[in-house]
Scaffold this active site. Structure first.
Site, PDB file in Angstrom:
ATOM      1  N   ASP A 170       0.847  -1.199   0.000  1.00  0.00           N
ATOM      2  CA  ASP A 170       0.000   0.000   0.000  1.00  0.00           C
ATOM      3  C   ASP A 170       0.881   1.247   0.000  1.00  0.00           C
ATOM      4  O   ASP A 170       2.054   1.200   0.414  1.00  0.00           O
ATOM      5  CB  ASP A 170      -0.879   0.034   1.258  1.00  0.00           C
ATOM      6  CG  ASP A 170      -1.834  -1.145   1.319  1.00  0.00           C
ATOM      7  OD1 ASP A 170      -2.144  -1.709   0.248  1.00  0.00           O
ATOM      8  OD2 ASP A 170      -2.249  -1.503   2.435  1.00  0.00           O
TER       9      ASP A 170
HETATM   10  N1  URA Z   1      -1.222  -5.990   3.821  1.00  0.00           N
HETATM   11  C1  URA Z   1      -1.707  -4.732   3.853  1.00  0.00           C
HETATM   12  O1  URA Z   1      -2.714  -4.458   4.485  1.00  0.00           O
HETATM   13  N2  URA Z   1      -1.029  -3.786   3.192  1.00  0.00           N
HETATM   14  C2  URA Z   1       0.114  -4.018   2.516  1.00  0.00           C
HETATM   15  O2  URA Z   1       0.704  -3.098   1.937  1.00  0.00           O
HETATM   16  C3  URA Z   1       0.598  -5.344   2.500  1.00  0.00           C
HETATM   17  C4  URA Z   1      -0.086  -6.309   3.153  1.00  0.00           C
END
Ligand code: URA
Length: 246
Positions: free
Chosen positions: A112
């Protein structure tokens, strides 16, 4: 296509050699000036000479091995998107230094925008597929700082498979308390990679992830020497440990 590269794959000799990591482009220019570089049997006179990756290029008579694939470990900073290109925001590929820029670089898997840590960037689609294919179950390890106390029932719940808010059932995962406190840090090992998965798993258990960092892929840990936004090449042995070393 990256700057300096033509449709047929031709590129400047100083750039092609510089991209292999052993010499900088200005060192290549010096080598050319000293008459130490040959191209298909002739001494190179101009460092800007256009060459193809398969050409016979030598320095002091020794062949320059042109690697077609590159594998980078990036310590992804918060605030950049895991994509090759994005007209509205900076991407992780934009952060890759010039020496490692190649045609077709992409992040193997997504973090993310606000997630930090280990992101593998490559131009090798087959390797990325092997690393990400759900059937391979290559584990990814995360540290998640939580808003609320760590519920001692979490390890059992994660092991049994968390049901997300939309009803999706997660595979068995491991969670443990890494660092106790009011805002504890949990260590999570996932064997699959769904959208916002770690955040949604904790949300399904009544907690909230305040920050998230990926610290390991397969058997390879993030190099803690890398400052946010920095990257380094992954060695062949390390690549193996991603796939088989956990
Ligand atoms: N899980 C999440 O919630 N975000 C990420 O970036 C990776 C795994």
């Amino acid at each position: 296509m990256k700057q300096g590269q033509e449709k047929n794959g031709a590129q400047r000799l100083d750039k092609l050699i510089g991209n292999q990591g052993q010499y900088t482009r200005s060192q290549v220019k010096d080598l050319v000036r000293q008459g130490r570089v040959s191209w298909n049997g002739s001494v190179v006179r101009r460092a800007e000479q256009k060459v193809m990756p398969g050409d016979d290029i030598r320095i002091d008579g020794k062949p320059v091995i042109v690697r077609s694939h590159i594998y980078l470990m990036m310590n992804k900073p918060a605030g950049v998107v895991s994509a090759s290109r994005d007209p509205r925001a900076g991407t992780v590929v934009d952060l890759v230094p010039e020496q490692w820029q190649r045609r077709g670089l992409f992040p193997a898997g997504r973090l993310d925008k606000d997630t930090t840590g280990f992101l593998l960037i490559t131009n090798d689609g087959e390797f990325a597929h092997r690393m990400l294919a759900p059937k391979k179950h290559i584990p990814k390890v995360y540290l998640a700082q939580l808003e609320f106390p760590f519920d001692p029932a979490l390890p059992q719940r994660f092991a049994c498979g968390i049901q997300l808010g939309d009803g999706t059932l997660c595979q068995s995962a491991q969670v443990s308390l890494e660092c106790p406190g009011e805002r504890p840090v949990a260590r999570v090992v996932l064997h699959e990679g769904m959208y916002h998965q770690v955040k949604r798993m904790f949300a399904a258990c009544g907690n909230r992830v305040l920050s998230l960092r990926r610290i390991q892929i397969g058997g390879l840990a993030l190099d803690e020497q890398l400052a946010p936004g920095e990257c380094r090449e992954i060695l062949p042995k390390e690549l193996e440990s991603i796939l088989y070393g956990f």
